[in-house]
Design an enzyme around this catalytic site. Sequence first.
Site, mmCIF file in Angstrom:
data_model
loop_
_atom_site.group_PDB
_atom_site.id
_atom_site.type_symbol
_atom_site.label_atom_id
_atom_site.label_comp_id
_atom_site.label_asym_id
_atom_site.label_seq_id
_atom_site.Cartn_x
_atom_site.Cartn_y
_atom_site.Cartn_z
ATOM 1 N N ASP A 9 7.231 30.346 38.853
ATOM 2 C CA ASP A 9 6.678 30.586 37.507
ATOM 3 C C ASP A 9 7.761 30.357 36.444
ATOM 4 O OD1 ASP A 9 8.177 32.835 38.268
ATOM 5 O OD2 ASP A 9 6.895 34.243 37.165
ATOM 6 N N ASP A 14 13.857 30.563 37.758
ATOM 7 C CA ASP A 14 13.068 29.624 38.573
ATOM 8 C C ASP A 14 13.577 28.199 38.350
ATOM 9 O OD1 ASP A 14 10.280 31.336 39.242
ATOM 10 O OD2 ASP A 14 11.180 31.818 37.322
ATOM 11 N N ASN A 38 5.844 34.734 34.587
ATOM 12 C CA ASN A 38 6.704 34.815 33.400
ATOM 13 C C ASN A 38 5.963 34.373 32.149
ATOM 14 O OD1 ASN A 38 9.049 35.811 34.629
ATOM 15 N ND2 ASN A 38 9.614 33.756 35.325
ATOM 16 N N THR A 119 9.026 32.485 44.085
ATOM 17 C CA THR A 119 9.911 33.091 43.090
ATOM 18 C C THR A 119 9.119 33.664 41.914
ATOM 19 O OG1 THR A 119 10.280 30.956 42.000
ATOM 20 C CG2 THR A 119 11.845 31.585 43.723
ATOM 21 N N PHE A 156 9.383 42.923 38.476
ATOM 22 C CA PHE A 156 8.331 42.175 37.783
ATOM 23 C C PHE A 156 7.371 41.449 38.737
ATOM 24 C CE2 PHE A 156 6.778 38.217 35.821
ATOM 25 C CZ PHE A 156 6.074 38.742 34.751
ATOM 26 N N ASN A 157 7.883 40.669 39.688
ATOM 27 C CA ASN A 157 6.991 39.863 40.532
ATOM 28 C C ASN A 157 6.065 40.743 41.374
ATOM 29 O OD1 ASN A 157 8.105 37.508 39.563
ATOM 30 N ND2 ASN A 157 9.595 37.316 41.228
ATOM 31 N N HIS A 230 18.172 35.528 39.343
ATOM 32 C CA HIS A 230 17.530 36.018 40.564
ATOM 33 C C HIS A 230 17.098 34.914 41.534
ATOM 34 C CE1 HIS A 230 16.885 39.776 38.209
ATOM 35 N NE2 HIS A 230 16.473 38.964 37.241
ATOM 36 N N ASP A 231 16.261 34.002 41.039
ATOM 37 C CA ASP A 231 15.443 33.184 41.936
ATOM 38 C C ASP A 231 16.194 32.208 42.837
ATOM 39 O OD1 ASP A 231 13.197 34.509 41.049
ATOM 40 O OD2 ASP A 231 12.655 32.987 39.575
HETATM 41 C C1 BDR Z 1 11.840 38.037 38.596
HETATM 42 O O1 BDR Z 1 10.933 38.135 37.500
HETATM 43 C C2 BDR Z 1 11.037 37.008 36.668
HETATM 44 O O2 BDR Z 1 11.231 37.396 35.352
HETATM 45 C C3 BDR Z 1 12.169 36.160 37.203
HETATM 46 O O3 BDR Z 1 11.846 34.789 37.111
HETATM 47 C C4 BDR Z 1 12.326 36.611 38.627
HETATM 48 O O4 BDR Z 1 11.500 35.858 39.494
HETATM 49 C C5 BDR Z 1 12.914 39.078 38.430
HETATM 50 O O5 BDR Z 1 12.345 40.358 38.388
HETATM 51 CA CA CA Z 2 10.436 33.796 38.780
#
Ligand code: BDR
Ligand code: CA
Length: 304
Positions: A9, A14, A38, A119, A156-157, A230-231
């Site tokens: 996303d 990403d 996102n 991701t 978040f994910n 992160h991703d």
């Molecule tokens: C995740 O949430 C999104 O904002 C980032 O792309 C990452 O995948 C981090 O919590």
């Molecule tokens: Ca992401």
Amino acid sequence: MTRVVLDCDPGHDDAVAILLALEHPSIDLAAITTCAGNQTLARTTANALRVLALAGRTDVPVSAGRAEPLVRPLVVAADIHGETGLDGAELPAPLAAADGRDGVAVLASAGPETTIVATGPLTNVAAALQQGARPRRIVWMGGAIALGNVTPAAEFNAYVDPEAAAAVLAAGVEVTMVPLDLTHQLCATPAVQARIAAIGTPVADAVLGLLRFFETAYRAVFGLPHPPVHDPATIAWLIAPHLFGGDDRFVTVETTGEHTRGMTVVDVYGRLGQPPNAHVLTRVDADGFWDLVLAALARHAGAA
Ligand code: BDR
Ligand code: CA
């Protein structure tokens, strides 16, 4: 070579994951599928196409998946990723359109030769498993053992589509989970940003612009000095697992809690008596990770 379908996303981090997967010889990026997260599906799909255009690549198909989580309205992260989902860099226009296939169907056709890397929220992956996908494994950036980021409890994910995350973790497919506990060790420090600036290509300059926007957002929202990226840890683990350490754990996802929607409940002490269903990464050689990512960025020739 690891054959990968990347469900994403984009999203600043990403985008870095896409660029790493495109430019590492041990990764065969067979397809990108896009999920809502996102930003809206239309924006994350356009962003995936623009990242490919930045890299000058037209050989990786992009297929859009579901526009909404399985059972809930979509929540986006404009506070972190901006109104476009990729604020901070002038990315080129797409060189191609999305290929018209359903992203869920693309994922559903994944067989034992394919690793699904996810991701974003797991909406598409959960739907694909329902439709018979049987990938080699799923590598997911999501969840947290300790602190969440969209709420105190939830990453978040996982928060955006907790039903999907719960379904994927219960599906009996091998899952590697890359939680916030790991990714917060992978911050784009001034030293990392200086190394990216020194590469001096259009791809590196665009990544730097993205990371600077990301940094401003992380300072404003979380008070963190430098943003965790992160991703790309998902792809990096496939390339160089020796840089990472983790443990097999039982993980489930809170779907009904009043204050804990989307919390990944990781049974570190084995108190629930359940067999492990995920390999949860917690340890990483951050210098080795950045060496890998920066070498891939430097190899990108970019658009002609
Ligand atoms: C995740 O949430 C999104 O904002 C980032 O792309 C990452 O995948 C981090 O919590
Ligand atoms: Ca992401």
